[in-house]
Design a protein around this motif. Sequence first.
Motif, PDB file in Angstrom:
ATOM      1  N   PRO A  55       0.952  -1.327  -0.002  1.00  0.00           N
ATOM      2  CA  PRO A  55      -0.081   0.161  -0.043  1.00  0.00           C
ATOM      3  C   PRO A  55       0.840   1.272   0.095  1.00  0.00           C
ATOM      4  CG  PRO A  55      -0.126  -1.107   2.179  1.00  0.00           C
ATOM      5  CD  PRO A  55       0.722  -1.979   0.966  1.00  0.00           C
ATOM      6  N   THR A  56       2.104   1.143   0.599  1.00  0.00           N
ATOM      7  CA  THR A  56       2.826   2.416   0.786  1.00  0.00           C
ATOM      8  C   THR A  56       4.183   1.771   0.599  1.00  0.00           C
ATOM      9  OG1 THR A  56       3.292   2.452   3.063  1.00  0.00           O
ATOM     10  CG2 THR A  56       1.594   3.696   2.237  1.00  0.00           C
ATOM     11  N   GLY A  57       5.219   2.845  -0.103  1.00  0.00           N
ATOM     12  CA  GLY A  57       6.474   2.318  -0.271  1.00  0.00           C
ATOM     13  C   GLY A  57       7.325   3.662  -0.892  1.00  0.00           C
ATOM     14  N   ALA A  58       8.795   3.150  -1.006  1.00  0.00           N
ATOM     15  CA  ALA A  58       9.585   4.160  -1.528  1.00  0.00           C
ATOM     16  C   ALA A  58       9.873   4.226  -2.837  1.00  0.00           C
ATOM     17  CB  ALA A  58      11.117   3.810  -0.875  1.00  0.00           C
ATOM     18  N   VAL A  59       9.738   5.340  -3.421  1.00  0.00           N
ATOM     19  CA  VAL A  59      10.134   5.807  -4.654  1.00  0.00           C
ATOM     20  C   VAL A  59      11.388   6.741  -4.696  1.00  0.00           C
ATOM     21  CG1 VAL A  59       7.919   5.286  -5.763  1.00  0.00           C
ATOM     22  CG2 VAL A  59       8.306   7.778  -4.873  1.00  0.00           C
ATOM     23  N   ARG A  88       9.189  15.338   6.055  1.00  0.00           N
ATOM     24  CA  ARG A  88       7.831  14.633   6.397  1.00  0.00           C
ATOM     25  C   ARG A  88       7.648  13.189   5.730  1.00  0.00           C
ATOM     26  NH1 ARG A  88       2.650  13.761   4.617  1.00  0.00           N
ATOM     27  NH2 ARG A  88       3.334  14.552   2.353  1.00  0.00           N
ATOM     28  N   SER A  89       8.063  13.374   4.313  1.00  0.00           N
ATOM     29  CA  SER A  89       7.844  12.176   3.543  1.00  0.00           C
ATOM     30  C   SER A  89       9.027  11.621   2.551  1.00  0.00           C
ATOM     31  CB  SER A  89       6.471  12.355   2.677  1.00  0.00           C
ATOM     32  OG  SER A  89       7.054  13.455   1.900  1.00  0.00           O
ATOM     33  N   SER A  90      10.027  12.279   2.918  1.00  0.00           N
ATOM     34  CA  SER A  90      11.416  12.045   2.035  1.00  0.00           C
ATOM     35  C   SER A  90      12.589  11.984   3.102  1.00  0.00           C
ATOM     36  CB  SER A  90      11.387  12.997   0.984  1.00  0.00           C
ATOM     37  OG  SER A  90      11.897  14.398   1.577  1.00  0.00           O
ATOM     38  N   VAL A  91      13.568  11.481   2.544  1.00  0.00           N
ATOM     39  CA  VAL A  91      15.021  11.613   2.978  1.00  0.00           C
ATOM     40  C   VAL A  91      15.955  11.567   1.864  1.00  0.00           C
ATOM     41  CG1 VAL A  91      15.049   8.830   3.466  1.00  0.00           C
ATOM     42  CG2 VAL A  91      16.447  10.563   5.007  1.00  0.00           C
ATOM     43  N   MET A  92      16.911  12.188   1.962  1.00  0.00           N
ATOM     44  CA  MET A  92      18.269  11.854   1.092  1.00  0.00           C
ATOM     45  C   MET A  92      19.025  10.985   1.616  1.00  0.00           C
ATOM     46  SD  MET A  92      18.221  14.056  -1.550  1.00  0.00           S
ATOM     47  CE  MET A  92      20.144  13.804  -1.900  1.00  0.00           C
ATOM     48  N   PRO A 125       3.489  10.637   5.092  1.00  0.00           N
ATOM     49  CA  PRO A 125       4.488  10.593   5.840  1.00  0.00           C
ATOM     50  C   PRO A 125       5.391   9.294   6.065  1.00  0.00           C
ATOM     51  CG  PRO A 125       2.513  11.391   6.850  1.00  0.00           C
ATOM     52  CD  PRO A 125       2.016  10.685   5.627  1.00  0.00           C
ATOM     53  N   LEU A 126       6.690   9.459   6.189  1.00  0.00           N
ATOM     54  CA  LEU A 126       7.679   8.288   6.398  1.00  0.00           C
ATOM     55  C   LEU A 126       6.946   7.488   7.676  1.00  0.00           C
ATOM     56  CD1 LEU A 126      11.094  10.118   6.355  1.00  0.00           C
ATOM     57  CD2 LEU A 126      10.113   8.260   4.725  1.00  0.00           C
TER      58      LEU A 126
END
Length: 135
Positions: A55-59, A88-92, A125-126
């Motif tokens: 249902p959710t995952g990393a892109v 909030r929803s991302s990370v480098m 959100p992560l």
Amino acid sequence: METDRKYLFTTRIPVRWGDMDFYGHVNNTVYFRFFEQARVEWIEGEGFRVGPDVPTGAVIINADCTFLLPVNYPATVLVKMYAGQPGRSSVMTWYELYVEGDERLYATGSSKVVWMDTRTGKSVPLPDTLRARFD
């Protein structure tokens, strides 16, 4: 690379004969596959499944690579993965690529990972359990 980056993970990946190009070294596109493999192994190691039915995952919304030295077959590459402070929803994320048995840095890369609702294509959100990994 960012100074407040945090080490996350290292993986070993064998170089395949078919990874090479006409010039006899690993094709530049394969480096992105090496970084992707490290990222997927890390995400799965954190307890999240990677696949089309989650249902959710990393892109990834961007990626880059700086090629410093050519990698040749046969070899095993070591990919070290790092991350910055999450939003909030991302990370480098950043990557360092080495050849096993050689201390020289062969390539560096980065990508911005965004957690996404796979049904809507919108960022979410992560997950708290993943965010806690960065503290």
